[in-house]
Design a protein around this motif. Structure first.
Motif, PDB file in Angstrom:
ATOM      1  N   HIS A   6      44.374  47.403  37.153  1.00 42.76           N
ATOM      2  CA  HIS A   6      45.273  46.353  37.643  1.00 42.76           C
ATOM      3  C   HIS A   6      46.296  45.998  36.564  1.00 42.76           C
ATOM      4  O   HIS A   6      47.493  45.867  36.852  1.00 42.76           O
ATOM      5  N   TRP A   7      45.844  45.868  35.346  1.00 45.68           N
ATOM      6  CA  TRP A   7      46.736  45.554  34.231  1.00 45.68           C
ATOM      7  C   TRP A   7      47.765  46.662  34.038  1.00 45.68           C
ATOM      8  O   TRP A   7      48.951  46.388  33.837  1.00 45.68           O
ATOM      9  N   LEU A   8      47.339  47.912  34.111  1.00 48.40           N
ATOM     10  CA  LEU A   8      48.263  49.046  33.964  1.00 48.40           C
ATOM     11  C   LEU A   8      49.278  49.083  35.102  1.00 48.40           C
ATOM     12  O   LEU A   8      50.459  49.388  34.874  1.00 48.40           O
ATOM     13  N   LEU A   9      48.844  48.765  36.319  1.00 47.98           N
ATOM     14  CA  LEU A   9      49.757  48.731  37.450  1.00 47.98           C
ATOM     15  C   LEU A   9      50.830  47.658  37.246  1.00 47.98           C
ATOM     16  O   LEU A   9      52.022  47.910  37.463  1.00 47.98           O
ATOM     17  N   ILE A  10      50.412  46.493  36.819  1.00 51.10           N
ATOM     18  CA  ILE A  10      51.362  45.402  36.576  1.00 51.10           C
ATOM     19  C   ILE A  10      52.335  45.773  35.456  1.00 51.10           C
ATOM     20  O   ILE A  10      53.552  45.616  35.605  1.00 51.10           O
ATOM     21  N   CYS A  11      51.824  46.291  34.356  1.00 54.70           N
ATOM     22  CA  CYS A  11      52.693  46.699  33.244  1.00 54.70           C
ATOM     23  C   CYS A  11      53.668  47.784  33.685  1.00 54.70           C
ATOM     24  O   CYS A  11      54.846  47.760  33.333  1.00 54.70           O
ATOM     25  N   GLY A  12      53.173  48.728  34.462  1.00 53.17           N
ATOM     26  CA  GLY A  12      54.028  49.803  34.960  1.00 53.17           C
ATOM     27  C   GLY A  12      55.152  49.291  35.838  1.00 53.17           C
ATOM     28  O   GLY A  12      56.295  49.738  35.722  1.00 53.17           O
ATOM     29  N   LYS A  13      54.846  48.333  36.699  1.00 54.33           N
ATOM     30  CA  LYS A  13      55.878  47.788  37.585  1.00 54.33           C
ATOM     31  C   LYS A  13      56.934  47.022  36.790  1.00 54.33           C
ATOM     32  O   LYS A  13      58.132  47.165  37.050  1.00 54.33           O
ATOM     33  N   VAL A  14      56.497  46.221  35.830  1.00 58.31           N
ATOM     34  CA  VAL A  14      57.458  45.464  35.023  1.00 58.31           C
ATOM     35  C   VAL A  14      58.342  46.415  34.213  1.00 58.31           C
ATOM     36  O   VAL A  14      59.567  46.248  34.157  1.00 58.31           O
ATOM     37  N   LEU A  15      57.736  47.425  33.618  1.00 62.26           N
ATOM     38  CA  LEU A  15      58.520  48.406  32.851  1.00 62.26           C
ATOM     39  C   LEU A  15      59.467  49.191  33.748  1.00 62.26           C
ATOM     40  O   LEU A  15      60.612  49.449  33.384  1.00 62.26           O
ATOM     41  N   THR A  47      61.857  38.736  37.232  1.00 61.98           N
ATOM     42  CA  THR A  47      61.656  38.571  38.673  1.00 61.98           C
ATOM     43  C   THR A  47      60.427  39.343  39.136  1.00 61.98           C
ATOM     44  O   THR A  47      59.642  38.832  39.943  1.00 61.98           O
ATOM     45  N   CYS A  48      60.264  40.540  38.614  1.00 62.93           N
ATOM     46  CA  CYS A  48      59.083  41.337  38.970  1.00 62.93           C
ATOM     47  C   CYS A  48      57.818  40.597  38.547  1.00 62.93           C
ATOM     48  O   CYS A  48      56.869  40.479  39.331  1.00 62.93           O
ATOM     49  N   ALA A  49      57.808  40.076  37.341  1.00 68.46           N
ATOM     50  CA  ALA A  49      56.622  39.380  36.829  1.00 68.46           C
ATOM     51  C   ALA A  49      56.317  38.116  37.629  1.00 68.46           C
ATOM     52  O   ALA A  49      55.154  37.846  37.953  1.00 68.46           O
ATOM     53  N   GLY A  54      52.792  35.434  41.417  1.00 67.80           N
ATOM     54  CA  GLY A  54      52.606  34.774  42.705  1.00 67.80           C
ATOM     55  C   GLY A  54      51.616  35.505  43.590  1.00 67.80           C
ATOM     56  O   GLY A  54      50.762  34.889  44.229  1.00 67.80           O
ATOM     57  N   ILE A  55      51.727  36.828  43.614  1.00 71.16           N
ATOM     58  CA  ILE A  55      50.795  37.621  44.418  1.00 71.16           C
ATOM     59  C   ILE A  55      49.370  37.440  43.905  1.00 71.16           C
ATOM     60  O   ILE A  55      48.433  37.276  44.686  1.00 71.16           O
ATOM     61  N   ASP A  56      49.190  37.449  42.589  1.00 74.53           N
ATOM     62  CA  ASP A  56      47.858  37.243  42.021  1.00 74.53           C
ATOM     63  C   ASP A  56      47.336  35.838  42.310  1.00 74.53           C
ATOM     64  O   ASP A  56      46.150  35.637  42.521  1.00 74.53           O
ATOM     65  N   GLY A 108      64.047  43.708  40.943  1.00 74.82           N
ATOM     66  CA  GLY A 108      62.757  43.338  40.359  1.00 74.82           C
ATOM     67  C   GLY A 108      61.746  42.919  41.412  1.00 74.82           C
ATOM     68  O   GLY A 108      60.567  43.277  41.341  1.00 74.82           O
ATOM     69  N   ILE A 109      62.197  42.185  42.402  1.00 70.60           N
ATOM     70  CA  ILE A 109      61.314  41.750  43.490  1.00 70.60           C
ATOM     71  C   ILE A 109      60.828  42.960  44.288  1.00 70.60           C
ATOM     72  O   ILE A 109      59.640  43.067  44.614  1.00 70.60           O
TER      73      ILE A 109
END
Length: 155
Positions: A6-15, A47-49, A54-56, A108-109
């Motif tokens: 989950h952490w890697l997915l979030i980091c990947g999306k932000v990057l 915006t992505c973060a 919010g989703i979390d 970002g969204i």
């Protein structure tokens, strides 16, 4: 292991949000120096973060709550973009930069929600407009100046 993935997915999306906005950032840095290499990736990442947080926090099953998050984000980015708009005597500058930073928020969204086709389409469309329409706009601006100079000299 689920937490790490989950952490890697979030980091990947932000990057990813940051990286795909680089063409817009480079274009704006080169052409306006109002906003650019730092602002665009930061807006996309932020915006992505915010959407991911919010989703979390509320889950993705609450469309009303998610819509309010997006509304708040895009209103805030509109405020940031408003700072790029500068009015001189008879000329307004920075509106394209303001609009493109606002569109960057949507990028970002889209990345946060995993809607990569929208994100990529926005990047391509915004870059195309900023890069290829600028010479056309410059041509229109110079035609207007020539017309104004001719009418001033004929008086």
């Amino acid at each position: 292991m689920a937490d790490l993935s989950h952490w890697l997915l979030i980091c990947g999306k932000v990057l990813l949000a940051m990286i795909i906005t680089l063409p817009l950032a480079i274009n704006r840095e080169k052409n306006t120096q109002i906003m650019g290499l730092r602002t665009f990736p930061l807006v996309a990442a932020g915006t992505c973060a915010y959407v991911l947080i919010g989703i979390d926090f509320i889950g993705s099953e609450s469309p009303d709550a998610n819509a309010r998050i997006m509304q708040g984000i895009l209103s805030g980015i509109g405020f940031v973009g408003g700072g790029a708009i500068i009015k001189d005597k008879d000329h307004v500058r920075g509106t394209a930069c303001a609009a493109s930073v606002w569109a960057t928020g949507a990028i970002g969204i889209a990345v946060a929600y995993g809607n990569y086709p929208i994100a990529i389409t926005l990047v391509v469309a915004c870059f195309g407009i900023l890069h290829f329409m600028s010479p056309l706009k410059d041509a229109f601006d110079s035609d207007q100046k020539d017309t104004a100079n001719k009418s001033d000299s004929s008086e």
